[in-house]
Structure formats: structure tokens, C-alpha cells
Design an enzyme around this catalytic site. Sequence first.
Site, short mmCIF file in Angstrom:
data_model
loop_
_atom_site.label_atom_id
_atom_site.label_comp_id
_atom_site.label_asym_id
_atom_site.label_seq_id
_atom_site.Cartn_x
_atom_site.Cartn_y
_atom_site.Cartn_z
N PRO A 199 0.79 -1.24 0.00
CG PRO A 199 0.06 -0.92 2.19
CD PRO A 199 0.78 -1.90 1.30
CB CYS A 200 2.96 2.86 -2.57
SG CYS A 200 4.28 1.64 -2.65
#
Length: 162
Positions: free
Chosen positions: A152-153
Site C-alpha cells: 500500500p504505497c
Amino acid sequence: VSEKLGMTPRIYAKKGENMRISFTIADCELGKLLVARTAKGVCAVSFGDDENTLAENLAAEYANAEISRDDVNLKACVEALLANLAGTNKRLDLPLDLRATTFQMRVWETLRKIPYGETVSYEDVAEKLGNKRAVRAVATACAANRVALVIPCHRVVRKGGE
């Protein structure tokens, strides 16, 4: 590290030579969702507006791989990703087959530990990795992420919350 990642830099550099990749494309609230995987794990997750463009981009990235569409065997993976996107499955633990440097993998492992719905700064991630000055390197690792949602950047923001 390559045992954990699956795909070595050499295989990736050869554009997937001798690899078999299956993919599917599903509708989601962000448009179209492409999910691709090897026998070892997910190697790509991308969003777009057009199925053909998504498939063409996958084929270009892995030009020497044997790529085939497989909607049936990737259904559970797509359902897990869509449930995560909808907020009903807050923890994704899918097997991955990614090409990454040791540093990128360390960044990505840190990102996977960010609780659902929370954000951290690039500086926070760099500090957790033991070098608070590595902010740009963390940002570069985020930009190299090929599996949106799984890593989850989007939960990493600038220090001021931007």
C-alpha cells in the site's frame, strides 16, 4: 532475498524469459483492475480505463514470457483485492513474485505493516528502516511498486500530510 521475492533481477531484466504469467481483468470502482501472477505469486496489479491497454502494458513489461488470460484461477485473488478496496478485507496476505532490490523489499515489507486506513510519512518509513535521511530512496521504492493495494504505497504521504 530472491527466494522470498521469487523473481530474480536477471529474470525480470530478460522480460520474463521462460516464465508463465496468467492474468485477469475485472471491473472495480476505479475502472479496470488487472491482476497477474506467476506460479509463485502476484507479479502485477494495475488500474486503468481500458482492458486492451492494461493487457498490452503487461505484455510489454514481460515481452518474453508466456502470458495467458485466466479468469477462473485468479478469481479468489481478485475478490480479495476488491474486498480490500471496499474496506471489507483490511489485511491482504497474497503471495508475491516481484523483482526488487533488498532496500525496496525492506520498504515494501514496512508498508505492508501500515494499518488499514492509516498513513505514514516517507520520513517515518525511512526512520523505521534506520536511516531517516533515506526519504528519497523510500519514495523511489514506492514508485517502483508493481502491486498496488497489496503493497500500500498510497498510505505514504509527505510529512505535512500531503
